[in-house]
Design an enzyme around this catalytic site. Sequence first.
Site, mmCIF file in Angstrom:
data_model
loop_
_atom_site.group_PDB
_atom_site.id
_atom_site.type_symbol
_atom_site.label_atom_id
_atom_site.label_comp_id
_atom_site.label_asym_id
_atom_site.label_seq_id
_atom_site.Cartn_x
_atom_site.Cartn_y
_atom_site.Cartn_z
ATOM 1 N N GLU A 77 3.451 10.514 -3.989
ATOM 2 C CA GLU A 77 2.682 10.046 -2.844
ATOM 3 C C GLU A 77 3.560 10.080 -1.596
ATOM 4 O OE1 GLU A 77 -0.754 7.347 -3.964
ATOM 5 O OE2 GLU A 77 0.999 6.093 -4.149
ATOM 6 N N HIS A 109 4.811 1.550 -5.672
ATOM 7 C CA HIS A 109 3.975 2.060 -4.576
ATOM 8 C C HIS A 109 4.735 1.908 -3.254
ATOM 9 C CE1 HIS A 109 0.772 2.382 -1.648
ATOM 10 N NE2 HIS A 109 0.099 3.035 -2.565
#
Length: 270
Positions: free
Chosen positions: A181, A109
């Site tokens: 993302e 992430h």
Amino acid sequence: MPNRQVWILGNFKQQLLPGEVSKHLRALVPATQAIRDRHPDLHLGIAPTAVSLERAFRDVGQSTGPQAETNPVRVLAQNVSAHESGAFTGEIGAKMLVEAGCDLAIIGHSERRSLFQEDDAVIAQKVATCAQAGLGVILCLGETLAQRQAQAHAKVVRDQLKAGLAQFPWELQVPLIVAYEPVWAIGTGRTATPEQAQEMHGLLREALCELDPKQGSGRSIIYGGSVKPSNAADLLAAGSEIDGFLIGGASLDPTSLTAIAQAASEHLSQ
Ligand code: PGA
């Protein structure tokens, strides 16, 4: 939407106390029942902090480990140690997460990359450790705003994909989901346009098929970055390469998360 598994996944980050996670799940599980009944290939999941995992499994009231895929809402790990086991204070190993009941872990992430200095080598090691433990991987990647402005976004994400999967044991058939993302869209309220997302997913699909000629076309690529009920349908309508979402802020409210799942359900029914 293609013939692939669709994922609507909430990343709670360091938010919601264990009791609040329970309350969330007590609302989410019944609210999404009809969606799950209609679409067996649409999977819902939440990633609470590690201290909430055990309780969350009790709240979804179901199986752990390989049977976890039968749960109404999957419970995922937000992070995992790069090491199998040993003297690593504060770390949680992949095997521990498997025994706790998880079948998927988020790796790479952008907050882990930027705030905790995880580079591609660490991420590749985490991916490999997970896969060896039988823990499925959600590999996150995405470019920064500066990289996009410099027109480097395509190369950046291709490189991140290749580097993150450098030690992935393809032969073990471990579940793998890629999450695109863009860093500039995470928690900013600014979403990639459906066209931008579709372009990047198409490019990631090509790269994934090169790395994994057998299964690359069947693996899910999901989008994350300020997804909310008001933009989910447009993102899904952009094209066939967006197989669901990884959602931060909007996932904290079970009503919003249900509305996003509902948008995916309607899209699948078209
Ligand atoms: P956001 O977060 O939905 O709040 O932008 C997405 C993520 O961090 O995965």
